[in-house]
Design a protein around this motif. Sequence first.
Motif, PDB file in Angstrom:
ATOM      1  N   SER A  32       0.840  -1.193   0.000  1.00 46.13           N
ATOM      2  CA  SER A  32       0.000   0.000   0.000  1.00 46.13           C
ATOM      3  C   SER A  32       0.875   1.243   0.000  1.00 46.13           C
ATOM      4  CB  SER A  32      -0.926  -0.001   1.224  1.00 46.13           C
ATOM      5  OG  SER A  32      -0.193  -0.293   2.391  1.00 46.13           O
ATOM      6  N   PHE A  34       0.883   5.741   0.155  1.00 48.61           N
ATOM      7  CA  PHE A  34       0.157   6.893   0.682  1.00 48.61           C
ATOM      8  C   PHE A  34       0.901   8.175   0.328  1.00 48.61           C
ATOM      9  CE2 PHE A  34      -2.504   4.200   3.315  1.00 48.61           C
ATOM     10  CZ  PHE A  34      -1.718   3.076   3.494  1.00 48.61           C
ATOM     11  N   SER A  49      -4.560   7.463  -0.636  1.00 51.34           N
ATOM     12  CA  SER A  49      -4.012   6.130  -0.468  1.00 51.34           C
ATOM     13  C   SER A  49      -4.293   5.369  -1.759  1.00 51.34           C
ATOM     14  CB  SER A  49      -4.659   5.418   0.717  1.00 51.34           C
ATOM     15  OG  SER A  49      -6.055   5.320   0.523  1.00 51.34           O
ATOM     16  N   TYR A  51      -3.772   1.266  -3.509  1.00 51.82           N
ATOM     17  CA  TYR A  51      -3.391  -0.106  -3.218  1.00 51.82           C
ATOM     18  C   TYR A  51      -3.221  -0.955  -4.481  1.00 51.82           C
ATOM     19  CZ  TYR A  51      -5.084   1.240   1.417  1.00 51.82           C
ATOM     20  OH  TYR A  51      -5.283   1.886   2.612  1.00 51.82           O
TER      21      TYR A  51
END
Lengths: 112, 113
Positions: A32, A34, A49, A51
């Motif tokens: 992930s 950010f 964010s 993913y």
Amino acid sequence: QKEVEQNSGPLSVPEGAIASLNCTYSDRGSQSFFWYRQYSGKSPELIMSIYSNGDKEDGRFTAQLNKASQYVSLLIRDSQPSDSATYLCASNFEYNFNKFYFGSGTKLNVKP
Amino acid sequence: DAGVTQSPTHLIKTRGQQVTLRCSPKSGHDTVSWYQQALGQGPQFIFQYYEEEERQRGNFPDRFSGHQFPNYSSELNVNALLLGDSALYLCASSLGTLHTEAFFGQGTRLTVV
């Protein structure tokens, strides 16, 4: 060594232009990613964010992730002077824990 | 809805002293992580607390210790302060420990003289 790399800048763009901020990471297992914005003397504020591979849009912000190239970017459309800040890229390299590795940040200056 | 709160906001300590920083996570969050941010650098992970236990630790000496209370609030303790401990200390809260977004408090600016 697990690392997140960013160009320190400063990146200068005129008001209304698109600002493009880039980040690379060392670990293919990263799950992930950010983007945080940090004004001088303040704490980081979460912007986006992401993913999965591809683009994710939120208002004037678009995050792009390419896991094959180990590359994350943040586009800011219609840049405003209030967007002037340091932008931090972070990745969670650990599968089981929220342990973030941060880049050193890119300073963005939006000129009126 | 209260965000992440940290106290104090600023602190000046003398080398060799001990300091305690405090953090209350965002409402509904149960995980607290602590970061150290030196000037011009990105935050560096110190450790994470979940269910009142230290779950992960970064490359920081044992002088750095912490605690999490039943209400999910947390403390960071630093013993035998060094000049190099001067930094912005950030608390981040999240829900659970798996790839969730983390939100930072306003930080504690620690100056060691």
